[in-house]
Design a protein around this motif. Structure first.
Motif, PDB file in Angstrom:
ATOM      1  N   TYR A 183       0.808  -1.209   0.000  1.00  0.00           N
ATOM      2  CA  TYR A 183       0.000   0.000   0.000  1.00  0.00           C
ATOM      3  C   TYR A 183       0.842   1.260   0.000  1.00  0.00           C
ATOM      4  CZ  TYR A 183      -4.254  -2.602   1.048  1.00  0.00           C
ATOM      5  OH  TYR A 183      -5.337  -3.440   0.989  1.00  0.00           O
ATOM      6  N   ALA A 184       0.417   2.225  -0.802  1.00  0.00           N
ATOM      7  CA  ALA A 184       0.916   3.578  -0.629  1.00  0.00           C
ATOM      8  C   ALA A 184       0.243   4.158   0.614  1.00  0.00           C
ATOM      9  CB  ALA A 184       0.586   4.430  -1.843  1.00  0.00           C
ATOM     10  N   MET A 185       0.945   5.035   1.301  1.00  0.00           N
ATOM     11  CA  MET A 185       0.407   5.644   2.515  1.00  0.00           C
ATOM     12  C   MET A 185       0.450   7.162   2.388  1.00  0.00           C
ATOM     13  SD  MET A 185      -0.432   3.060   4.349  1.00  0.00           S
ATOM     14  CE  MET A 185      -0.815   3.880   5.905  1.00  0.00           C
ATOM     15  N   GLY A 186      -0.575   7.785   2.929  1.00  0.00           N
ATOM     16  CA  GLY A 186      -0.632   9.233   2.842  1.00  0.00           C
ATOM     17  C   GLY A 186      -1.037   9.861   4.161  1.00  0.00           C
ATOM     18  N   TRP A 187      -0.672  11.115   4.316  1.00  0.00           N
ATOM     19  CA  TRP A 187      -1.135  11.937   5.437  1.00  0.00           C
ATOM     20  C   TRP A 187      -1.941  13.096   4.855  1.00  0.00           C
ATOM     21  CZ3 TRP A 187      -0.849  10.847  10.514  1.00  0.00           C
ATOM     22  CH2 TRP A 187       0.089   9.890  10.944  1.00  0.00           C
ATOM     23  N   PHE A 188      -3.086  13.325   5.473  1.00  0.00           N
ATOM     24  CA  PHE A 188      -3.949  14.435   5.107  1.00  0.00           C
ATOM     25  C   PHE A 188      -4.313  15.187   6.374  1.00  0.00           C
ATOM     26  CE2 PHE A 188      -4.924  13.308   0.685  1.00  0.00           C
ATOM     27  CZ  PHE A 188      -4.450  11.997   0.655  1.00  0.00           C
ATOM     28  N   ARG A 189      -4.753  16.415   6.240  1.00  0.00           N
ATOM     29  CA  ARG A 189      -5.134  17.180   7.427  1.00  0.00           C
ATOM     30  C   ARG A 189      -6.366  18.010   7.143  1.00  0.00           C
ATOM     31  NH1 ARG A 189      -0.087  21.534   7.633  1.00  0.00           N
ATOM     32  NH2 ARG A 189      -0.732  22.819   5.831  1.00  0.00           N
ATOM     33  N   GLN A 190      -7.095  18.282   8.230  1.00  0.00           N
ATOM     34  CA  GLN A 190      -8.285  19.120   8.125  1.00  0.00           C
ATOM     35  C   GLN A 190      -8.299  20.117   9.266  1.00  0.00           C
ATOM     36  OE1 GLN A 190     -12.054  17.030   7.930  1.00  0.00           O
ATOM     37  NE2 GLN A 190     -13.022  18.783   6.938  1.00  0.00           N
ATOM     38  N   ALA A 191      -8.245  21.372   8.908  1.00  0.00           N
ATOM     39  CA  ALA A 191      -8.318  22.450   9.886  1.00  0.00           C
ATOM     40  C   ALA A 191      -9.780  22.828  10.107  1.00  0.00           C
ATOM     41  CB  ALA A 191      -7.532  23.651   9.393  1.00  0.00           C
ATOM     42  N   PRO A 192     -10.100  23.438  11.233  1.00  0.00           N
ATOM     43  CA  PRO A 192     -11.489  23.824  11.504  1.00  0.00           C
ATOM     44  C   PRO A 192     -12.049  24.721  10.411  1.00  0.00           C
ATOM     45  CG  PRO A 192     -10.162  24.043  13.480  1.00  0.00           C
ATOM     46  CD  PRO A 192      -9.209  23.747  12.364  1.00  0.00           C
ATOM     47  N   GLY A 193     -13.213  24.353   9.905  1.00  0.00           N
ATOM     48  CA  GLY A 193     -13.868  25.155   8.885  1.00  0.00           C
ATOM     49  C   GLY A 193     -13.296  25.027   7.499  1.00  0.00           C
ATOM     50  N   LYS A 194     -12.349  24.105   7.334  1.00  0.00           N
ATOM     51  CA  LYS A 194     -11.719  23.937   6.020  1.00  0.00           C
ATOM     52  C   LYS A 194     -11.878  22.503   5.540  1.00  0.00           C
ATOM     53  CE  LYS A 194      -8.253  27.577   6.476  1.00  0.00           C
ATOM     54  NZ  LYS A 194      -6.805  27.912   6.323  1.00  0.00           N
ATOM     55  N   GLU A 195     -11.669  22.317   4.248  1.00  0.00           N
ATOM     56  CA  GLU A 195     -11.720  20.971   3.692  1.00  0.00           C
ATOM     57  C   GLU A 195     -10.427  20.224   4.005  1.00  0.00           C
ATOM     58  OE1 GLU A 195     -14.704  21.786  -0.109  1.00  0.00           O
ATOM     59  OE2 GLU A 195     -12.643  21.104  -0.444  1.00  0.00           O
ATOM     60  N   ARG A 196     -10.538  18.930   3.988  1.00  0.00           N
ATOM     61  CA  ARG A 196      -9.350  18.101   4.192  1.00  0.00           C
ATOM     62  C   ARG A 196      -8.402  18.286   3.015  1.00  0.00           C
ATOM     63  NH1 ARG A 196     -10.635  12.082   5.660  1.00  0.00           N
ATOM     64  NH2 ARG A 196     -11.359  12.065   3.498  1.00  0.00           N
ATOM     65  N   GLU A 197      -7.102  18.351   3.323  1.00  0.00           N
ATOM     66  CA  GLU A 197      -6.126  18.574   2.272  1.00  0.00           C
ATOM     67  C   GLU A 197      -4.962  17.609   2.391  1.00  0.00           C
ATOM     68  OE1 GLU A 197      -4.495  22.507   2.610  1.00  0.00           O
ATOM     69  OE2 GLU A 197      -3.522  22.099   4.534  1.00  0.00           O
ATOM     70  N   PHE A 198      -4.317  17.404   1.259  1.00  0.00           N
ATOM     71  CA  PHE A 198      -3.157  16.526   1.180  1.00  0.00           C
ATOM     72  C   PHE A 198      -1.965  17.152   1.883  1.00  0.00           C
ATOM     73  CE2 PHE A 198      -0.084  13.710  -0.490  1.00  0.00           C
ATOM     74  CZ  PHE A 198       0.958  14.465  -1.025  1.00  0.00           C
ATOM     75  N   VAL A 199      -1.198  16.303   2.589  1.00  0.00           N
ATOM     76  CA  VAL A 199       0.019  16.761   3.249  1.00  0.00           C
ATOM     77  C   VAL A 199       1.243  16.079   2.641  1.00  0.00           C
ATOM     78  CG1 VAL A 199       1.294  16.883   5.414  1.00  0.00           C
ATOM     79  CG2 VAL A 199      -1.195  17.228   5.406  1.00  0.00           C
ATOM     80  N   ALA A 200       1.252  14.749   2.680  1.00  0.00           N
ATOM     81  CA  ALA A 200       2.408  13.997   2.192  1.00  0.00           C
ATOM     82  C   ALA A 200       1.986  12.567   1.914  1.00  0.00           C
ATOM     83  CB  ALA A 200       3.540  14.018   3.211  1.00  0.00           C
ATOM     84  N   SER A 201       2.738  11.892   1.043  1.00  0.00           N
ATOM     85  CA  SER A 201       2.471  10.482   0.770  1.00  0.00           C
ATOM     86  C   SER A 201       3.759   9.784   0.387  1.00  0.00           C
ATOM     87  CB  SER A 201       1.412  10.324  -0.330  1.00  0.00           C
ATOM     88  OG  SER A 201       1.843  10.963  -1.523  1.00  0.00           O
ATOM     89  N   ILE A 202       3.707   8.466   0.461  1.00  0.00           N
ATOM     90  CA  ILE A 202       4.891   7.663   0.216  1.00  0.00           C
ATOM     91  C   ILE A 202       4.479   6.388  -0.509  1.00  0.00           C
ATOM     92  CG2 ILE A 202       4.736   6.556   2.499  1.00  0.00           C
ATOM     93  CD1 ILE A 202       7.838   6.664   2.584  1.00  0.00           C
ATOM     94  N   SER A 203       5.283   5.972  -1.445  1.00  0.00           N
ATOM     95  CA  SER A 203       4.984   4.769  -2.206  1.00  0.00           C
ATOM     96  C   SER A 203       5.163   3.529  -1.349  1.00  0.00           C
ATOM     97  CB  SER A 203       5.887   4.692  -3.436  1.00  0.00           C
ATOM     98  OG  SER A 203       7.248   4.602  -3.034  1.00  0.00           O
TER      99      SER A 203
END
Length: 127
Positions: free
Chosen positions: A32-52
């Motif tokens: 599996y590829a793995m990713g980190w995403f984040r969501q700040a209050p009042g905002k949409e979830r966004e991409f942070v980083a990923s790894i193959s």
């Protein structure tokens, strides 16, 4: 049942560092590829980083490039996110995700390409 469990979040001052961990109960974690995403209050979830799956390729959002580092340990079924030089705008709930068959580099930042998600861990950066 697949579980992704994040840990390592907390409260830190601006300029500080944290390391997030995500332990996965995936049968073939190394596939599996793995990713980190984040969501700040009042905002949409966004991409942070990923790894193959092999760890040979990594991808970062422009906002964290040079400050955050993603890594993985396939023997421990764990992915990490080292966060340095944290800023108040990094405050968010950080979630890890696992995706299989991401055949294009464009997919690594695409939330819909990930099959499994963790509940998230809160990161708060004070100014």
């Amino acid at each position: 049942q697949v579980q992704l469990v994040e840990s390592g979040g907390g409260l830190v001052q601006a300029g500080g560092s944290l390391r997030l961990s995500c332990a996965a109960s995936l049968r073939s974690f190394s596939a599996y590829a793995m990713g980190w995403f984040r969501q700040a209050p009042g905002k949409e979830r966004e991409f942070v980083a990923s790894i193959s799956w092999s760890g040979g390729s990594t991808y970062y959002a422009d906002s964290v490039k040079g400050r955050f580092t993603i890594s993985r340990d396939n023997a421990k079924n764990t992915v990490y996110l080292r966060m340095n030089s944290l800023k108040p705008e990094d405050t968010a709930v950080y979630s890890c995700a696992a995706g299989r068959g991401l055949s294009s580099s464009n997919y690594y930042s695409t939330q819909a390409k990930y099959d499994y998600w963790g509940q998230g861990t809160q990161v708060t950066v004070s100014s």
